[in-house]
Design a protein around this motif. Structure first.
Motif, PDB file in Angstrom:
ATOM      1  N   TYR A  56     -43.830  56.894 -31.172  1.00  0.00           N
ATOM      2  CA  TYR A  56     -43.610  55.916 -30.116  1.00  0.00           C
ATOM      3  C   TYR A  56     -42.106  55.815 -29.887  1.00  0.00           C
ATOM      4  O   TYR A  56     -41.337  55.617 -30.830  1.00  0.00           O
ATOM      5  N   LEU A  57     -41.684  55.960 -28.627  1.00  0.00           N
ATOM      6  CA  LEU A  57     -40.268  55.915 -28.318  1.00  0.00           C
ATOM      7  C   LEU A  57     -40.018  55.127 -27.048  1.00  0.00           C
ATOM      8  O   LEU A  57     -40.925  54.928 -26.220  1.00  0.00           O
ATOM      9  N   VAL A  58     -38.770  54.673 -26.900  1.00  0.00           N
ATOM     10  CA  VAL A  58     -38.319  53.994 -25.691  1.00  0.00           C
ATOM     11  C   VAL A  58     -37.302  54.904 -25.024  1.00  0.00           C
ATOM     12  O   VAL A  58     -36.295  55.277 -25.631  1.00  0.00           O
ATOM     13  N   THR A  59     -37.549  55.286 -23.768  1.00  0.00           N
ATOM     14  CA  THR A  59     -36.664  56.209 -23.076  1.00  0.00           C
ATOM     15  C   THR A  59     -35.413  55.496 -22.572  1.00  0.00           C
ATOM     16  O   THR A  59     -35.293  54.267 -22.651  1.00  0.00           O
ATOM     17  N   ASP A  60     -34.496  56.274 -22.007  1.00  0.00           N
ATOM     18  CA  ASP A  60     -33.269  55.684 -21.479  1.00  0.00           C
ATOM     19  C   ASP A  60     -33.525  54.789 -20.265  1.00  0.00           C
ATOM     20  O   ASP A  60     -32.653  54.020 -19.866  1.00  0.00           O
ATOM     21  N   LYS A  61     -34.722  54.848 -19.690  1.00  0.00           N
ATOM     22  CA  LYS A  61     -35.104  53.949 -18.598  1.00  0.00           C
ATOM     23  C   LYS A  61     -35.936  52.771 -19.107  1.00  0.00           C
ATOM     24  O   LYS A  61     -36.471  52.006 -18.321  1.00  0.00           O
ATOM     25  N   ASP A  62     -36.055  52.664 -20.424  1.00  0.00           N
ATOM     26  CA  ASP A  62     -36.856  51.623 -21.059  1.00  0.00           C
ATOM     27  C   ASP A  62     -38.344  51.764 -20.776  1.00  0.00           C
ATOM     28  O   ASP A  62     -39.081  50.776 -20.737  1.00  0.00           O
ATOM     29  N   HIS A  63     -38.791  52.997 -20.585  1.00  0.00           N
ATOM     30  CA  HIS A  63     -40.219  53.284 -20.565  1.00  0.00           C
ATOM     31  C   HIS A  63     -40.672  53.469 -22.008  1.00  0.00           C
ATOM     32  O   HIS A  63     -40.001  54.140 -22.800  1.00  0.00           O
ATOM     33  N   ILE A  64     -41.809  52.895 -22.359  1.00  0.00           N
ATOM     34  CA  ILE A  64     -42.354  53.040 -23.702  1.00  0.00           C
ATOM     35  C   ILE A  64     -43.417  54.127 -23.662  1.00  0.00           C
ATOM     36  O   ILE A  64     -44.318  54.089 -22.819  1.00  0.00           O
ATOM     37  N   VAL A  65     -43.290  55.102 -24.561  1.00  0.00           N
ATOM     38  CA  VAL A  65     -44.116  56.301 -24.502  1.00  0.00           C
ATOM     39  C   VAL A  65     -44.756  56.563 -25.860  1.00  0.00           C
ATOM     40  O   VAL A  65     -44.120  56.364 -26.902  1.00  0.00           O
ATOM     41  N   ALA A  66     -46.006  57.018 -25.840  1.00  0.00           N
ATOM     42  CA  ALA A  66     -46.689  57.476 -27.047  1.00  0.00           C
ATOM     43  C   ALA A  66     -46.946  58.965 -26.922  1.00  0.00           C
ATOM     44  O   ALA A  66     -47.431  59.438 -25.890  1.00  0.00           O
ATOM     45  N   VAL A  67     -46.622  59.720 -27.979  1.00  0.00           N
ATOM     46  CA  VAL A  67     -46.743  61.177 -27.973  1.00  0.00           C
ATOM     47  C   VAL A  67     -47.533  61.607 -29.202  1.00  0.00           C
ATOM     48  O   VAL A  67     -47.315  61.081 -30.307  1.00  0.00           O
ATOM     49  N   ASP A  68     -48.429  62.554 -29.027  1.00  0.00           N
ATOM     50  CA  ASP A  68     -49.163  63.113 -30.153  1.00  0.00           C
ATOM     51  C   ASP A  68     -48.206  63.892 -31.049  1.00  0.00           C
ATOM     52  O   ASP A  68     -47.490  64.779 -30.593  1.00  0.00           O
ATOM     53  N   ALA A  69     -48.176  63.574 -32.339  1.00  0.00           N
ATOM     54  CA  ALA A  69     -47.208  64.184 -33.248  1.00  0.00           C
ATOM     55  C   ALA A  69     -47.473  65.666 -33.476  1.00  0.00           C
ATOM     56  O   ALA A  69     -46.550  66.439 -33.719  1.00  0.00           O
ATOM     57  N   ARG A  70     -48.724  66.104 -33.398  1.00  0.00           N
ATOM     58  CA  ARG A  70     -49.038  67.513 -33.660  1.00  0.00           C
ATOM     59  C   ARG A  70     -48.701  68.416 -32.489  1.00  0.00           C
ATOM     60  O   ARG A  70     -48.215  69.530 -32.681  1.00  0.00           O
ATOM     61  N   SER A  71     -48.934  67.934 -31.265  1.00  0.00           N
ATOM     62  CA  SER A  71     -48.786  68.809 -30.097  1.00  0.00           C
ATOM     63  C   SER A  71     -47.654  68.422 -29.157  1.00  0.00           C
ATOM     64  O   SER A  71     -47.234  69.226 -28.330  1.00  0.00           O
ATOM     65  N   GLY A  72     -47.176  67.191 -29.261  1.00  0.00           N
ATOM     66  CA  GLY A  72     -46.174  66.716 -28.320  1.00  0.00           C
ATOM     67  C   GLY A  72     -46.753  66.242 -27.003  1.00  0.00           C
ATOM     68  O   GLY A  72     -46.013  65.903 -26.080  1.00  0.00           O
ATOM     69  N   THR A  73     -48.083  66.183 -26.902  1.00  0.00           N
ATOM     70  CA  THR A  73     -48.742  65.746 -25.672  1.00  0.00           C
ATOM     71  C   THR A  73     -48.516  64.250 -25.449  1.00  0.00           C
ATOM     72  O   THR A  73     -48.684  63.445 -26.363  1.00  0.00           O
ATOM     73  N   GLU A  74     -48.122  63.882 -24.232  1.00  0.00           N
ATOM     74  CA  GLU A  74     -47.956  62.473 -23.910  1.00  0.00           C
ATOM     75  C   GLU A  74     -49.331  61.817 -23.824  1.00  0.00           C
ATOM     76  O   GLU A  74     -50.201  62.257 -23.077  1.00  0.00           O
ATOM     77  N   LEU A  75     -49.521  60.734 -24.567  1.00  0.00           N
ATOM     78  CA  LEU A  75     -50.795  60.028 -24.607  1.00  0.00           C
ATOM     79  C   LEU A  75     -50.832  58.863 -23.636  1.00  0.00           C
ATOM     80  O   LEU A  75     -51.857  58.578 -23.033  1.00  0.00           O
ATOM     81  N   TRP A  76     -49.710  58.173 -23.489  1.00  0.00           N
ATOM     82  CA  TRP A  76     -49.599  57.124 -22.478  1.00  0.00           C
ATOM     83  C   TRP A  76     -48.134  56.763 -22.274  1.00  0.00           C
ATOM     84  O   TRP A  76     -47.279  57.084 -23.096  1.00  0.00           O
ATOM     85  N   LYS A  77     -47.870  56.095 -21.155  1.00  0.00           N
ATOM     86  CA  LYS A  77     -46.517  55.615 -20.848  1.00  0.00           C
ATOM     87  C   LYS A  77     -46.626  54.271 -20.149  1.00  0.00           C
ATOM     88  O   LYS A  77     -47.417  54.108 -19.221  1.00  0.00           O
ATOM     89  N   ASN A  78     -45.816  53.312 -20.591  1.00  0.00           N
ATOM     90  CA  ASN A  78     -45.732  51.996 -19.971  1.00  0.00           C
ATOM     91  C   ASN A  78     -44.323  51.846 -19.397  1.00  0.00           C
ATOM     92  O   ASN A  78     -43.346  51.829 -20.145  1.00  0.00           O
ATOM     93  N   SER A  79     -44.235  51.757 -18.075  1.00  0.00           N
ATOM     94  CA  SER A  79     -42.925  51.689 -17.405  1.00  0.00           C
ATOM     95  C   SER A  79     -42.636  50.305 -16.825  1.00  0.00           C
ATOM     96  O   SER A  79     -41.705  50.156 -16.029  1.00  0.00           O
TER      97      SER A  79
END
Length: 386
Positions: A289-312
């Motif tokens: 789970y990370l917060v981007t430079d635009k303050d979007h909160i993102v969840a990424v699958d650790a095995r594949s790097g696939t984005e699971l969801w994003k809250n902007s």
């Protein structure tokens, strides 16, 4: 309420903007406070304070729960050990004997001590039971990230690109590794992490570095981002986030760079995704789970790097690094709101207005609740009231 907020404030490029490098076109609109239907509320168990907090300064003095105590600090040099049950002060010290302490480098623990650094380049070692100063050592550069402890060493990453190891008992310098620092960088440094005799950290020139803890020998460096663009701000590639290690895989994210997964032993890239962030990530073991430079909160699958969801919906609200509390993702913002997100969907599950001074760091988990610290120095223990 909507506010005009300079983009550089959201990404900590304060010096360049305040020097006049920005124009009206650089200003962006902070998203309004989103409407959230709370599925639960929080209850305050106790409240106290630590100095004047960090105010409007960059200092990210995240509290620490260790040795069955809560350790908190303020930029002006007040350090306290609190009992997590009722918030009673176990001990208090003031580290300002020769002027403003300018504490900034977070709090770390190990070997019966806690360690904290400052913008003055001083590392303090305090006895965890009494707060007695066991030693203090002057190092080169500002210490903006929390230290790390391993192999009887306190490992420090300073703003001028130095990674240093100090003896935990005496504070004497054991070894130093130097990495290049560009002319213009973000206001921050990556906290090192250690694993299996190695130490790993991000650098201001856009790389992830690995070294041997015992000898301070550099093993490898891998690029996280490549400088691009016409201006110096566009070409910033700092890696200020702390790496995350899950099993044999290391994860790191950079500003104007990427989120990458690397083999811990060889540094070989496993996958790479385009995300820009200068704040720490958090993981539940299967997701990042990370917060981007635009303050979007993102969840990424650790095995594949696939984005699971994003809250902007918190765009440019100067959001803290995410925390994992009670199986939920939590962030704070500059106006003092805490936002709770469902780990599986990224949808808001609750929101609380805690303190108008805002948050510089997110909450930490403690037994029977969690601790928040506000910019004006308030320290609160809260619990979820279902």
């Amino acid at each position: 309420m909507k506010k005009l907020v300079n983009k550089a404030l959201a990404t900590a490029v304060l010096a360049s903007v305040l020097a006049g490098c920005a124009s009206e076109e650089d200003s962006i609109v902070m998203s309004p406070v989103p409407k959230v239907e709370n599925s639960f509320n929080t209850k305050s168990l106790w409240s106290t304070s630590v100095g004047d907090g960090v105010g409007t300064y960059f200092s990210k003095l995240k509290p620490l729960y260790s040795y069955e105590k809560v350790f908190v600090a303020s930029r002006d040099g007040v350090v306290k050990a609190l009992a997590p049950e009722k918030g009673d002060v176990i001990w208090k010290v003031e580290l300002d004997q020769e002027g403003p302490a300018r504490l900034s480098g977070g709090i770390a623990s190990g070997y019966g001590q806690i360690f904290i650094g400052s913008e003055n380049g001083i590392i303090y070692a305090l006895d965890e039971q009494t707060g007695k100063i066991n030693w203090q050592t002057k190092v080169k550069g500002e210490v903006l990230a929390a230290p790390t402890t391993d192999s009887n060493r306190v490992i420090i990453h300073s703003s001028n690109g130095l990674l240093m190891a100090l003896d935990e008992a005496s504070g004497e310098l054991q070894w130093t590794i130097n990495t290049d620092v560009p002319n213009l960088t973000l206001r921050g440094s990556s906290q090192p992490v250690t694993e299996s005799g190695g130490v790993f950290w991000g650098t201001s020139n856009g790389r992830l570095a690995a070294a041997i803890v015992e000898q301070g020998q550099l093993i490898w460096q891998q690029p996280v981002g490549t400088a691009q663009g016409a201006t110096e701000i566009d070409r910033l590639v700092d890696v200020d986030a702390s790496p995350i290690i899950l099993g044999s895989t290391l994860y790191i994210v950079g500003y104007n760079g990427h989120l990458i997964a690397l083999d811990l032993r060889t540094g070989k890239q496993i996958w790479k995704r385009s995300y820009s962030s200068a704040t720490d990530m958090v993981s539940d073991g299967s997701r990042l789970y990370l917060v981007t430079d635009k303050d979007h909160i993102v969840a990424v699958d650790a095995r594949s790097g696939t984005e699971l969801w994003k809250n902007s919906l918190l765009e440019y609200r100067l959001v803290t690094a995410p925390s994992l509390i009670n199986d939920k993702i939590v962030v704070g913002d500059s106006e003092g709101y805490l936002y709770w997100l469902d780990r599986g969907t990224g949808e808001f599950t609750a929101k609380q207005n805690v303190d108008s001074s805002g948050f510089a760091v997110g909450p930490i988990a403690v037994p029977d609740g969690f601790i928040v610290t506000t910019r004006n120095g308030k320290v609160k223990k809260l619990t979820i009231n279902d």
